[in-house]
Design an enzyme around this catalytic site. Structure first.
Site, PDB file in Angstrom:
ATOM      1  N   TYR A 161      60.103  51.928 -77.668  1.00 51.01           N
ATOM      2  CA  TYR A 161      58.951  52.544 -78.334  1.00 51.01           C
ATOM      3  C   TYR A 161      59.381  53.159 -79.668  1.00 51.01           C
ATOM      4  O   TYR A 161      58.708  52.982 -80.691  1.00 51.01           O
ATOM      5  CB  TYR A 161      58.358  53.619 -77.418  1.00 51.01           C
ATOM      6  CG  TYR A 161      57.142  54.324 -77.955  1.00 51.01           C
ATOM      7  CD1 TYR A 161      55.887  53.738 -77.888  1.00 51.01           C
ATOM      8  CD2 TYR A 161      57.243  55.607 -78.500  1.00 51.01           C
ATOM      9  CE1 TYR A 161      54.755  54.401 -78.369  1.00 51.01           C
ATOM     10  CE2 TYR A 161      56.128  56.276 -78.976  1.00 51.01           C
ATOM     11  CZ  TYR A 161      54.883  55.673 -78.904  1.00 51.01           C
ATOM     12  OH  TYR A 161      53.780  56.334 -79.379  1.00 51.01           O
TER      13      TYR A 161
ATOM     14  N   THR B  50      47.746  63.549 -74.040  1.00 47.28           N
ATOM     15  CA  THR B  50      46.822  62.429 -73.923  1.00 47.28           C
ATOM     16  C   THR B  50      47.067  61.694 -72.606  1.00 47.28           C
ATOM     17  O   THR B  50      48.131  61.840 -71.995  1.00 47.28           O
ATOM     18  CB  THR B  50      47.021  61.422 -75.080  1.00 47.28           C
ATOM     19  OG1 THR B  50      48.320  60.816 -74.943  1.00 47.28           O
ATOM     20  CG2 THR B  50      46.929  62.114 -76.443  1.00 47.28           C
TER      21      THR B  50
ATOM     22  N   SER C  58      55.025  57.554 -84.618  1.00 45.77           N
ATOM     23  CA  SER C  58      55.440  58.618 -83.695  1.00 45.77           C
ATOM     24  C   SER C  58      56.707  59.274 -84.206  1.00 45.77           C
ATOM     25  O   SER C  58      57.549  58.622 -84.831  1.00 45.77           O
ATOM     26  CB  SER C  58      55.700  58.027 -82.307  1.00 45.77           C
ATOM     27  OG  SER C  58      56.441  58.927 -81.499  1.00 45.77           O
TER      28      SER C  58
ATOM     29  N   SER D 157      40.228  56.474 -75.640  1.00 45.66           N
ATOM     30  CA  SER D 157      40.754  57.729 -75.098  1.00 45.66           C
ATOM     31  C   SER D 157      41.784  58.329 -76.047  1.00 45.66           C
ATOM     32  O   SER D 157      42.225  57.677 -77.006  1.00 45.66           O
ATOM     33  CB  SER D 157      41.401  57.504 -73.720  1.00 45.66           C
ATOM     34  OG  SER D 157      42.579  56.730 -73.844  1.00 45.66           O
TER      35      SER D 157
ATOM     36  N   ILE E 191      44.047  60.086 -78.765  1.00 41.06           N
ATOM     37  CA  ILE E 191      43.999  60.257 -80.218  1.00 41.06           C
ATOM     38  C   ILE E 191      43.038  59.265 -80.863  1.00 41.06           C
ATOM     39  O   ILE E 191      42.318  59.599 -81.809  1.00 41.06           O
ATOM     40  CB  ILE E 191      45.417  60.139 -80.805  1.00 41.06           C
ATOM     41  CG1 ILE E 191      46.232  61.381 -80.402  1.00 41.06           C
ATOM     42  CG2 ILE E 191      45.402  59.986 -82.317  1.00 41.06           C
ATOM     43  CD1 ILE E 191      47.720  61.263 -80.650  1.00 41.06           C
TER      44      ILE E 191
ATOM     45  N   LYS F 235      58.098  52.096 -83.395  1.00 41.29           N
ATOM     46  CA  LYS F 235      57.477  53.053 -84.304  1.00 41.29           C
ATOM     47  C   LYS F 235      58.228  53.138 -85.633  1.00 41.29           C
ATOM     48  O   LYS F 235      57.622  53.391 -86.679  1.00 41.29           O
ATOM     49  CB  LYS F 235      57.362  54.424 -83.631  1.00 41.29           C
ATOM     50  CG  LYS F 235      56.399  54.428 -82.444  1.00 41.29           C
ATOM     51  CD  LYS F 235      54.993  54.050 -82.893  1.00 41.29           C
ATOM     52  CE  LYS F 235      53.988  53.924 -81.783  1.00 41.29           C
ATOM     53  NZ  LYS F 235      52.622  53.670 -82.255  1.00 41.29           N
TER      54      LYS F 235
END
Length: 322
Positions: free
Chosen positions: A205, A240, A180, A53, A55, A209
């Site tokens: 997160y 997304t 990201s 799903s 990207i 990244k």
């Protein structure tokens, strides 16, 4: 420290609003060269993680539409099979295959890598796309914080274990890691499992990244003589399923302003198609251009000195027999 964090967040918000939205993509795309995306790559083998799903799906479809043999690495067999069928139908390319693997488990990655190695196919492009932003602290059965397990430990293990097959594709091999823009808000830290304070999934997160970007630099240097190019990239703010689930308020606030999955995946496909002479190994890319890894006055650049310590810890956790 408070002022520095505030500055990072403010600078990121302004920079992001100007560049990471759909309007940013449309503005940047005025400089795109259509011929860059008309390259066909029949006979090239591409492995895309988290491909069912968002990207990852758009990247897998983009590569398949240009003739590549695509291996979709997905956690859920049913959703993966559904995505595979859609890509075969939309592209007419039947050389698309499903590989089931949970990227939060080092043991599953080891099992996948061993099984995949038996195919004895060169891997021309590895796209480390699988990512996770879980807001509540969750620990995997192997004892790792879940975001870290997928974003860092999974990415590291997959890349290191695929190196022999990437070398088979030398000098054309590429590793593309989907980072990201959130990494702009955080320096590198050795607190990999967020043990030192109240858990913050968004900050974890961002830290993960940032590690991916620093890791890419390190891989590019360490393996520069193996004929493999290493690139990290930022897809922008795309609409997304993952964003909708993990950042519902952000998703709602920017409704209509977010990029499509295809726009988010554009630079992944572009990197996969370009001759390596046009690219800089170890660099961070955004909208088909090399991008800065640090915002002005954000105080994050010196933190990359910690990457050797981070890699030592991650390597030990993964217990890879390399």
């Amino acid at each position: 420290m408070f002022l520095l964090k505030t500055w990072r967040s403010t600078a990121f918000g302004i920079y992001g609003y100007m560049n990471f939205t759909k309007n940013g993509f449309l503005e940047h795309s005025k400089k795109f060269k259509p011929e860059d995306m008309q390259i066909q790559i029949e006979g090239k083998n591409c492995v895309v993680t988290g491909a069912n799903s968002g990207i990852g799906y758009a990247a897998a479809e983009g590569l398949a539409s240009r003739g590549a043999t695509v291996y979709m690495v997905c956690r859920n067999k049913e959703r993966g099979q559904e995505a595979l069928s859609k890509i075969q139908s939309s592209t007419g390319n039947q050389n698309v295959y499903l590989e089931v693997c949970d990227l939060s488990s080092v043991n599953e990655i080891k099992s996948f890598a061993s099984s995949f190695a038996s195919k004895d196919v060169p891997v021309h492009v590895l796209v480390n796309n699988a990512g996770l932003l879980e807001n509540k602290r969750t620990t995997t059965p192997e004892g790792f914080e879940l975001n870290f397990a997928v974003n860092v430990l999974g990415t590291y293990s997959m890349t290191e274990l695929m190196l022999p097959l990437l070398e088979k594709a030398s000098p054309d091999a590429k590793v593309i890691t989907v980072s990201s823009g959130g990494m702009y808000t955080s320096p590198l830290t050795t607190d990999l499992q967020f043990s030192g304070e109240k858990f913050d999934g968004v900050l974890q997160y961002a830290r993960n990244k940032r590690i991916q970007v620093a890791l890419t630099e390190k891989w590019a240097d360490k393996y520069k003589n193996k004929g493999i190019g290493f690139y990290s990239m930022h897809p922008g703010w795309a609409e997304t399923p993952g964003v909708a689930r993990s950042l519902p308020s952000f998703n709602q606030s920017f409704s209509g302003k977010l990029r499509t999955s295809e726009q988010g995946a554009d630079t992944i496909v572009w990197l996969a198609l370009q001759p390596k002479e046009k690219l800089v190994s170890g660099a961070f890319y955004f909208d088909r251009e090399e991008a800065p890894k640090h915002l002005t006055l954000a105080g994050t650049s010196s933190s990359h000195d910690l990457i050797d310590s981070v890699i030592d810890t991650v390597h030990s956790m993964a217990a890879l027999d390399l």
